[in-house]
Scaffold this motif. Structure first.
Motif, PDB file in Angstrom:
ATOM      1  N   TRP A  59      16.419  -0.266   2.652  1.00  0.00           N
ATOM      2  CA  TRP A  59      16.194  -1.212   1.681  1.00  0.00           C
ATOM      3  C   TRP A  59      14.714  -0.599   1.014  1.00  0.00           C
ATOM      4  CZ3 TRP A  59      17.460  -6.994   1.433  1.00  0.00           C
ATOM      5  CH2 TRP A  59      18.918  -7.249   1.350  1.00  0.00           C
ATOM      6  N   ARG A  60      14.813  -0.778  -0.459  1.00  0.00           N
ATOM      7  CA  ARG A  60      13.546  -0.700  -0.973  1.00  0.00           C
ATOM      8  C   ARG A  60      12.900  -1.965  -1.464  1.00  0.00           C
ATOM      9  NH1 ARG A  60      12.023   1.065  -7.185  1.00  0.00           N
ATOM     10  NH2 ARG A  60      10.041   2.297  -6.687  1.00  0.00           N
ATOM     11  N   VAL A  61      11.740  -2.259  -1.043  1.00  0.00           N
ATOM     12  CA  VAL A  61      11.084  -3.466  -1.145  1.00  0.00           C
ATOM     13  C   VAL A  61       9.784  -3.544  -1.836  1.00  0.00           C
ATOM     14  CG1 VAL A  61      10.056  -5.416   0.272  1.00  0.00           C
ATOM     15  CG2 VAL A  61      12.205  -4.298   0.949  1.00  0.00           C
ATOM     16  N   GLY A  96       8.110  -1.729   7.864  1.00  0.00           N
ATOM     17  CA  GLY A  96       8.248  -0.381   8.321  1.00  0.00           C
ATOM     18  C   GLY A  96       9.301  -0.337   9.596  1.00  0.00           C
ATOM     19  N   ARG A  97       9.171  -1.388  10.562  1.00  0.00           N
ATOM     20  CA  ARG A  97       9.933  -1.270  11.643  1.00  0.00           C
ATOM     21  C   ARG A  97      11.453  -1.758  11.506  1.00  0.00           C
ATOM     22  NH1 ARG A  97       5.352  -5.499  14.519  1.00  0.00           N
ATOM     23  NH2 ARG A  97       4.018  -3.658  15.450  1.00  0.00           N
ATOM     24  N   VAL A 103       3.744  -0.988  -1.942  1.00  0.00           N
ATOM     25  CA  VAL A 103       2.729  -2.041  -1.379  1.00  0.00           C
ATOM     26  C   VAL A 103       1.891  -2.297  -2.552  1.00  0.00           C
ATOM     27  CG1 VAL A 103       0.851  -2.323   0.233  1.00  0.00           C
ATOM     28  CG2 VAL A 103       2.928  -1.163   0.960  1.00  0.00           C
ATOM     29  N   THR A 104       1.553  -3.461  -2.820  1.00  0.00           N
ATOM     30  CA  THR A 104       0.846  -4.032  -3.849  1.00  0.00           C
ATOM     31  C   THR A 104       0.072  -5.154  -3.496  1.00  0.00           C
ATOM     32  OG1 THR A 104       2.334  -5.699  -4.885  1.00  0.00           O
ATOM     33  CG2 THR A 104       2.739  -3.478  -5.497  1.00  0.00           C
ATOM     34  N   ASP A 105      -1.302  -5.289  -4.047  1.00  0.00           N
ATOM     35  CA  ASP A 105      -2.131  -6.197  -3.779  1.00  0.00           C
ATOM     36  C   ASP A 105      -3.011  -6.354  -5.141  1.00  0.00           C
ATOM     37  OD1 ASP A 105      -2.650  -8.109  -1.228  1.00  0.00           O
ATOM     38  OD2 ASP A 105      -4.446  -7.895  -2.544  1.00  0.00           O
ATOM     39  N   ILE A 106      -3.798  -7.492  -5.385  1.00  0.00           N
ATOM     40  CA  ILE A 106      -4.682  -7.598  -6.299  1.00  0.00           C
ATOM     41  C   ILE A 106      -6.029  -7.090  -6.027  1.00  0.00           C
ATOM     42  CG2 ILE A 106      -5.579  -9.704  -5.659  1.00  0.00           C
ATOM     43  CD1 ILE A 106      -5.300 -10.706  -8.740  1.00  0.00           C
ATOM     44  N   SER A 107      -6.106  -7.029  -4.789  1.00  0.00           N
ATOM     45  CA  SER A 107      -7.540  -6.493  -4.256  1.00  0.00           C
ATOM     46  C   SER A 107      -7.449  -5.042  -3.704  1.00  0.00           C
ATOM     47  CB  SER A 107      -7.837  -7.517  -3.067  1.00  0.00           C
ATOM     48  OG  SER A 107      -8.802  -6.831  -2.306  1.00  0.00           O
ATOM     49  N   ALA A 108      -8.181  -3.967  -4.412  1.00  0.00           N
ATOM     50  CA  ALA A 108      -8.279  -2.908  -3.862  1.00  0.00           C
ATOM     51  C   ALA A 108      -8.869  -2.737  -2.548  1.00  0.00           C
ATOM     52  CB  ALA A 108      -9.347  -1.952  -4.904  1.00  0.00           C
ATOM     53  N   VAL A 109      -9.675  -3.529  -2.045  1.00  0.00           N
ATOM     54  CA  VAL A 109     -10.463  -3.748  -0.734  1.00  0.00           C
ATOM     55  C   VAL A 109      -9.132  -3.894   0.281  1.00  0.00           C
ATOM     56  CG1 VAL A 109     -11.659  -4.910   1.043  1.00  0.00           C
ATOM     57  CG2 VAL A 109     -12.538  -4.131  -1.391  1.00  0.00           C
ATOM     58  N   ALA A 123       6.793   4.679   5.930  1.00  0.00           N
ATOM     59  CA  ALA A 123       7.655   3.615   5.368  1.00  0.00           C
ATOM     60  C   ALA A 123       7.246   3.374   3.787  1.00  0.00           C
ATOM     61  CB  ALA A 123       7.770   2.341   6.370  1.00  0.00           C
ATOM     62  N   VAL A 124       5.733   3.628   3.593  1.00  0.00           N
ATOM     63  CA  VAL A 124       5.152   3.401   2.409  1.00  0.00           C
ATOM     64  C   VAL A 124       5.457   4.644   1.220  1.00  0.00           C
ATOM     65  CG1 VAL A 124       3.014   2.860   1.213  1.00  0.00           C
ATOM     66  CG2 VAL A 124       3.251   2.229   3.557  1.00  0.00           C
ATOM     67  N   GLU A 125       6.028   3.806   0.247  1.00  0.00           N
ATOM     68  CA  GLU A 125       6.406   4.737  -0.917  1.00  0.00           C
ATOM     69  C   GLU A 125       5.076   4.874  -1.905  1.00  0.00           C
ATOM     70  OE1 GLU A 125       9.107   4.063  -5.229  1.00  0.00           O
ATOM     71  OE2 GLU A 125       9.996   3.725  -3.276  1.00  0.00           O
ATOM     72  N   GLN A 126       4.523   3.900  -1.990  1.00  0.00           N
ATOM     73  CA  GLN A 126       3.263   3.871  -2.786  1.00  0.00           C
ATOM     74  C   GLN A 126       2.403   2.866  -2.492  1.00  0.00           C
ATOM     75  OE1 GLN A 126       3.191   3.504  -7.176  1.00  0.00           O
ATOM     76  NE2 GLN A 126       5.438   3.544  -7.026  1.00  0.00           N
TER      77      GLN A 126
END
Length: 206
Positions: free
Chosen positions: A102-104, A119-120, A127-133, A150-153
């Motif tokens: 699946w693409r999540v 990933g497991r 993977v997205t987040d509002i925080s660059a940190v 597992a991370v596409e971007q």
């Protein structure tokens, strides 16, 4: 088309509440010229612009908050028995719904506890987040756990704007940790956008 799928709103995973400066406050409306007739004058473009600017300020404050939290955000989900239970419940929801391949879209991924779990389970994750940190921490934690493949971007993302993603481009949207609540007056539209980018028959976990 048949858009039947699953929307699962799990138990809260955080006791964090925004400080008063993070809340989108509404100002009392100016007296309407229609008040005497019992009519309410609809908000005009100036009012709408001011409300959007207030929301933007609040979102920037939330971004600053999670930037400042840094590594503490990784520890937050295991610091008490109650939070450990909530973490395990959320993991079980992932195990129940996520299928290999699946693409999540993970919104508000933070330092990566659920990215690692995805990933497991054999998912491919945007993977997205509002925080660059938090995105930087996510990279380090996921690499250390051996699931970077597992991370596409990774990309910064405000949940109020998913316009870069096409309709039905994900099998599942995961928005754990309350990122929809940070959309303030735009929460309903943000939720609709999450459903838009989820394919028919897919799942949304929040």
């Amino acid at each position: 088309s048949d858009r039947t799928g699953s929307v699962v709103m799990g138990p809260t995973i955080s006791s964090w509440m925004p400080s008063p400066r993070l809340r989108c406050e509404r100002q009392a409306p100016a007296k309407s010229t229609h008040a005497e007739n019992g009519m309410r004058e609809p908000p005009g473009p100036v009012h709408n612009r001011l409300m959007d600017e207030t929301a933007d300020d609040s979102v920037r404050a939330i971004q600053d908050y999670f930037d400042a939290m840094g590594e503490t955000e990784w520890d937050r989900l295991v610091r008490s028995p109650a939070e450990q239970v909530a973490l395990e419940v959320h993991r079980r929801f992932l195990t129940r719904f996520i299928q290999p391949g699946w693409r999540v879209l993970e919104i508000g991924a933070g330092p990566g506890r659920f990215t690692i779990e995805l990933g497991r389970l054999g998912a491919t994750v945007v993977v997205t987040d509002i925080s660059a940190v938090q995105l930087d921490l996510n990279r380090g934690k996921v690499q250390a756990a051996g699931h970077e493949q597992a991370v596409e971007q990774r990309r910064p993302l405000d949940v109020r704007d998913l316009s870069d993603f096409a309709d039905g481009s994900f099998d599942c949207v995961v928005a754990y940790g309350g990122p929809l609540s940070y959309a303030f007056d735009h929460a309903e539209a943000a939720f609709a956008e999450c459903l838009r980018v989820t394919r028919p028959g897919g799942a949304m976990l929040a």
